[in-house]
Design a protein around this motif. Structure first.
Motif, PDB file in Angstrom:
ATOM      1  N   GLU A   1     -33.585 -23.224 -56.716  1.00  0.00           N
ATOM      2  CA  GLU A   1     -33.427 -22.597 -58.032  1.00  0.00           C
ATOM      3  C   GLU A   1     -34.123 -23.370 -59.138  1.00  0.00           C
ATOM      4  OE1 GLU A   1     -29.821 -20.987 -60.979  1.00  0.00           O
ATOM      5  OE2 GLU A   1     -29.368 -21.993 -59.079  1.00  0.00           O
TER       6      GLU A   1
ATOM      7  N   THR B   1     -41.774 -22.000 -52.043  1.00  0.00           N
ATOM      8  CA  THR B   1     -40.347 -21.704 -51.896  1.00  0.00           C
ATOM      9  C   THR B   1     -39.949 -21.584 -50.432  1.00  0.00           C
ATOM     10  OG1 THR B   1     -40.691 -19.303 -52.064  1.00  0.00           O
ATOM     11  CG2 THR B   1     -40.335 -20.510 -54.113  1.00  0.00           C
TER      12      THR B   1
ATOM     13  N   ARG C   1     -41.080 -22.992 -57.518  1.00  0.00           N
ATOM     14  CA  ARG C   1     -41.386 -21.647 -57.987  1.00  0.00           C
ATOM     15  C   ARG C   1     -42.859 -21.362 -57.705  1.00  0.00           C
ATOM     16  NH1 ARG C   1     -39.441 -20.447 -63.930  1.00  0.00           N
ATOM     17  NH2 ARG C   1     -37.446 -20.713 -62.837  1.00  0.00           N
TER      18      ARG C   1
ATOM     19  N   PHE D   1     -43.126 -26.335 -59.763  1.00  0.00           N
ATOM     20  CA  PHE D   1     -42.310 -25.352 -60.483  1.00  0.00           C
ATOM     21  C   PHE D   1     -43.163 -24.262 -61.122  1.00  0.00           C
ATOM     22  CE2 PHE D   1     -39.003 -24.142 -63.703  1.00  0.00           C
ATOM     23  CZ  PHE D   1     -38.024 -23.798 -62.784  1.00  0.00           C
ATOM     24  N   GLY D   2     -44.425 -24.167 -60.719  1.00  0.00           N
ATOM     25  CA  GLY D   2     -45.244 -23.038 -61.117  1.00  0.00           C
ATOM     26  C   GLY D   2     -46.319 -23.307 -62.130  1.00  0.00           C
TER      27      GLY D   2
END
Length: 455
Positions: free
Chosen positions: A273, A348, A277, A204-205
């Motif tokens: 979503e 992604t 990320r 998620f980054g």
């Protein structure tokens, strides 16, 4: 002395039980069997207004069936917490049981037959293009074998092999969406050590990693001082065969136009979503032209503004430059799998997101793309496959599967079979119980003698 102590204790308890201090400041005697009562005002240091307020509050709580939770641990006096909810408990006499079993059989058997027919009518084209299973089927084509050499075709000037499939004439056209899956055999994604081998925060980054996530990702976390991002076994065993739809030729020999294989929209939107990320600090920029796309440009502090060595060119010929943080000491997904993942997509990428949703069984299929145009019966589909994923070590196989679907998914006869089995068993029990009730009935008791619990 012992008798005297017992007598004093009994008198003390009796006095305490006979005195009730009410919220209005009065003391009432309740001793006796109702022959008489007397009340005397008690001295109180509490103001009258506060006593009146407390009395009103207590009265409201009691009228509503609630007690002050600070004074009691008793559940609230409501139907749910006091287990007074209304319920229906049928009396399962033979007639009800027989009717229920027969009704299940009447509903399930025709439903199972209909589902079985629907599944049978679906069109499924399957081609095994590399196989090393000991007891399984052999490969249907030759030229796609890479043995124990990962990324062989990509390293060999992006070589490809060709697979052709023909839609049968006797089942009609394949209606959209026509799904394109890849199938793997003997690949166990359900092993606990494999299933837990990822860092969700990294996906998620996050560029930081705690000790627990680092332990889950080992041994594919840091190799010779280079950080693997994303880390773990799942991300670093990505299925990286490249499948391309070359053409669809109709039964008349004419090329069917505007029927590409779409590779977007194959992953869950919630996964894209909320679970994936690009790394914190990533940025990209579209260049006005490829000639003006300079990756060596410096920022105001004299440092490289972009981490790319050369611009990335997409399928439309548009050039981009990009920046990944700590690129000198980190190997990112696009560097591990350049044949599948672009630097603009990273984690992604939808093929990667689909792969990260692990399978429960060692034989599984995952969606690669779909065709949005109907394919006439007798048409020939041609695919090019760049084989990079090895299955020799797994003693498994790889297959390309093209099929259409119905409301309950793809071709699967087990759902209809299960309905037929359950319905048949229920019908057999219903007939047996009916025969027992007719030939040797049992006298039942009178329901009038049943007593139900009152509210």
């Amino acid at each position: 002395h012992a008798q005297t102590l017992i007598l004093i204790t009994r008198r003390t308890r009796r006095k305490q039980n006979n005195r009730v201090i009410t919220s209005t400041g009065t003391m009432t005697s309740t001793e006796g069997n109702g022959g008489g009562s007397s009340a005397a005002p008690a001295e109180s240091n509490v103001p009258d207004s506060q006593n009146t307020s407390d009395s009103a509050t207590t009265g409201n709580d009691q009228s509503n069936g609630y007690e002050n939770p600070s004074n009691t641990r008793r559940p609230a006096n409501v139907a749910l917490k006091q287990q007074r909810m209304k319920s229906w408990q049928p009396l399962l006499d033979p007639k009800w049981v027989i009717a229920t079993y027969l009704l299940i059989g009447i509903i399930f058997i025709p439903t199972g037959i209909a589902l079985h027919k629907k599944s049978k009518d679906l069109i499924e084209l399957k081609t095994i293009y590399e196989s090393y299973t000991k007891a399984g089927p052999p490969a249907d084509v030759i030229g796609c074998e890479i043995g124990n050499s990962p990324n062989q075709m990509y390293l060999n000037n992006e070589q490809t092999c060709q697979i052709q499939m023909q839609v049968p004439f006797d089942k009609g056209d394949m209606q959209p969406p026509v799904m394109v899956h890849y199938e793997l055999a003997n690949f166990h994604q359900n092993y606990l050590s494999y299933f837990n081998s990822f860092d969700q925060y990294q996906l998620f980054g996050s560029m930081k990693q705690d000790a627990v996530s680092a332990g889950d990702c080992n041994p594919l976390n840091i190799i010779d001082g280079t950080t693997i991002n994303p880390c773990g076994l799942i991300a670093n065993t990505l299925f990286n065969d490249v499948i391309t739809l070359v053409s669809i030729v109709g039964p008349d020999g004419e090329l069917i136009q505007n029927a590409p294989m779409v590779e977007t929209g194959i992953a869950w939107s919630s996964d894209l979503e909320w679970k994936y990320r690009q790394p914190d600090g990533f940025r990209s920029e579209q260049c006005a032209s490829c000639d003006q796309c300079d990756c060596t440009e410096l920022n105001g502090e004299g440092e490289k503004a972009w981490s790319c060595k050369e611009p990335y060119t997409n399928e439309d010929g548009v050039c981009f430059r990009y920046y990944y943080p700590k690129d000198d000491t980190t190997q990112y997904l696009y560097e591990t799998y350049p044949m599948v993942v672009s630097p603009l997509d990273g984690v992604t990428n939808e093929h990667f997101v689909v792969w990260m949703r692990t399978a429960a069984l060692p034989l599984f299929r995952k969606l690669y793309g779909y065709i949005e145009q109907p394919i006439p019966a007798g048409s020939v589909l041609t695919f090019n496959v760049q084989a990079n994923f090895i299955v020799e070590r797994l003693e498994g196989h790889k297959a390309l599967v093209v099929s259409n679907t119905y409301i309950f998914g793809g071709k699967n006869h087990w759902l209809g079979t299960l309905f037929i089995i359950v319905g048949s068993v229920a019908a057999i029990f219903g007939v047996l119980f009916l025969a027992k009730d007719v030939l040797a009935p049992r006298k039942l008791g009178d329901r009038m003698y049943l007593k139900f619990k009152d509210d």
